[in-house]
Enzyme design. Structure first.
Site, mmCIF file in Angstrom:
data_model
loop_
_atom_site.group_PDB
_atom_site.id
_atom_site.type_symbol
_atom_site.label_atom_id
_atom_site.label_comp_id
_atom_site.label_asym_id
_atom_site.label_seq_id
_atom_site.Cartn_x
_atom_site.Cartn_y
_atom_site.Cartn_z
ATOM 1 N N GLN A 22 0.812 -1.217 0.000
ATOM 2 C CA GLN A 22 0.000 0.000 0.000
ATOM 3 C C GLN A 22 0.844 1.264 0.000
ATOM 4 O O GLN A 22 0.325 2.370 -0.178
ATOM 5 C CB GLN A 22 -0.935 0.019 1.198
ATOM 6 N N ASN A 51 0.092 -9.209 5.177
ATOM 7 C CA ASN A 51 0.071 -7.758 5.329
ATOM 8 C C ASN A 51 0.094 -7.105 3.947
ATOM 9 O O ASN A 51 0.156 -7.790 2.923
ATOM 10 C CB ASN A 51 1.254 -7.297 6.182
ATOM 11 N N CYS A 106 -5.111 0.161 3.782
ATOM 12 C CA CYS A 106 -4.995 -1.240 4.197
ATOM 13 C C CYS A 106 -6.318 -1.987 4.090
ATOM 14 O O CYS A 106 -6.354 -3.155 3.691
ATOM 15 C CB CYS A 106 -4.452 -1.325 5.617
ATOM 16 N N HIS A 128 -5.488 -0.957 11.656
ATOM 17 C CA HIS A 128 -4.932 -1.550 10.436
ATOM 18 C C HIS A 128 -5.682 -2.830 10.098
ATOM 19 O O HIS A 128 -6.024 -3.617 10.991
ATOM 20 C CB HIS A 128 -3.450 -1.857 10.661
#
Length: 446
Positions: free
Chosen positions: A64, A388, A70, A367
């Site tokens: 990102q 992630n 996110c 997040h």
């Protein structure tokens, strides 16, 4: 009763500090290396090796970059995992985050105008108005907001609308856009108070404002694609495929094919004001006016985790939201309550319950990521595999390891397919939601 620090008290504090010889050693270590490095415990890394009894194939990790997208990355990643399995797409295939980013900011501007008009009769220093003006729009969001965007605008592959400077580094456009929205709020509030909320001048002015926002966003991100060709090569058969002149809605229907009504938000909020097995929404939170509203079902942590495990066992990854900065080592990709020993370093007590951390602002969802695996020992989770969206240079090629105890403490939201819910949970999820204040911690945006 006031309490003023006196010179005598300072001398006592200094004497106490100097009387403990270990403080000099610790002072040298902390001043040189920082609090985190000085309190890091390598045993946490050893306890969280990246091997899992359930481990989904998910491809390359996305990035990102310098943006707060996110929640979009996590949502689109769960969908591309399914697409990669169905169509044998390459590991580096991605759906366009920039496309969703454009429409999210455009719709958030309209949502902001709606809230401004609805609160125009309140004074400018009213808490609700102040909350609106603090951040007219931002990069963050929640699952239901992503659903609202997809239902209206569809999705496109990243090849159809690639990243731009501003999608990957959003600070500059956010500064200008929020300035514009606050400027517009002054005008809208004046119009409502001068002429009433039904006056046609308000709608006309709002349309002019939205036209200006569209132009700003198109210059920053590029104008959203309306149709495109989708080409790919099956990585197993090596056969080439092309679908011509697709709209974003057609692409979503044909290649993603999810019934988004089946995916619901489950939260883990043990605060006194939120009963378990009840649903909740947040006032003034959303992005698409008339789109899917925010709705959360609150469950105890054991039921919360059991649903995530069921979905992983079913071969589906799990969108989740957490407070990623707490006891987390980014380079190693480690999320464990024993990563840092602040209490031992400072000889203090930092104990707070999950509920108290939410109530007192110590923790909140910050997040969103994706659960792609779990390690079960005698049927119980010990650690979780996390995809992630910070690129492949952190963790294990971008994947993190999260201890089960860390999930208990700092994970707040998951998205679950209704087929994994029991009849009792389906009935609970179908309830009308209780409305929470705009500043409730369950309204924070990942």
């Amino acid at each position: 009763m006031s309490f003023t620090i006196t010179p005598a008290q300072l001398k006592a504090f200094q004497a106490d500090y100097q009387a403990q010889s270990q403080n000099r050693v610790l002072e040298r270590a902390v001043t040189k290396n920082g609090v985190r490095n000085a309190s890091f415990d390598w045993h946490a890394q050893a306890a969280n090796d990246p091997h899992f009894s359930i481990d989904l194939a998910t491809g390359d990790v996305s990035d990102q970059k310098q943006s707060g997208r996110c929640w979009m990355f996590a949502a689109l990643n769960t969908m591309r995992h399914d697409m990669q399995a169905k169509f044998n797409l390459p590991d580096n295939f991605e759906l366009s985050q920039s496309y969703q980013f454009f429409w999210d900011k455009f719709e958030k501007a309209n949502y902001f105008y709606e809230n401004v008009i609805n609160t125009a009769e309140l004074p400018h220093d009213d808490r609700k108005v102040a909350w609106l003006m603090a951040t007219p729009q931002q990069d963050g969001g929640q699952w239901d907001m992503m659903v609202a965007l997809i239902e209206k605008y569809g999705v496109v592959p990243q090849s159809a609308m690639p990243e731009t400077y501003n999608s990957s580094k959003s600070r500059e456009i956010n500064e200008v856009l929020n300035h514009q929205l606050r400027h517009d709020a002054v005008i809208l509030r004046q119009l409502v108070n001068n002429y009433g909320v039904e006056d046609e001048r308000i709608n006309q002015t709002r349309q002019e404002m939205l036209n200006r926002v569209y132009r700003m966003l198109a210059l920053a991100f590029g104008e959203p694609v309306q149709s495109f060709d989708f080409e790919y090569r099956d990585k197993k058969s090596k056969e080439f495929y092309r679908a011509a002149n697709l709209t974003p809605q057609e692409f979503f229907t044909k290649y993603v094919g999810w019934d988004l009504d089946q995916y619901v938000s489950i939260i883990q909020a043990p605060t006194a004001d939120k009963a378990y097995h009840q649903t909740y929404t947040i006032e003034m939170l959303g992005n698409v006016v008339g789109g899917r509203p925010i709705k959360h079902l609150n469950l105890p942590v054991d039921e919360f985790k059991a649903l995530a495990i069921k979905q992983l066992q079913g071969g589906e990854s799990v969108w989740f939201g957490s407070d990623v900065g707490k006891y987390s080592e980014t380079k190693l990709g480690l999320m464990d309550l024993n990563t840092y020993h602040y209490e031992e370093l400072f000889n203090t007590d930092l104990t707070m319950s999950k509920a108290d951390m939410l109530d007192y602002g110590q923790s909140m969802m910050t997040h969103a990521m994706v659960l792609t695996g779990v390690d079960l020992v005698d049927g119980q989770p010990t650690k979780w595999k996390v995809e992630n969206s910070w690129g492949n240079k952190v963790g294990t090629k971008g994947y993190f390891v999260m201890s089960d105890a860390w999930l208990d403490q700092y994970c707040y939201q998951i998205v679950i397919n209704k087929k994994y819910l029991s009849e009792e949970l389906l009935a609970a999820q179908a309830q009308e939601p209780h409305v929470l204040a705009p500043w409730d911690p369950m309204g924070t945006l990942a």
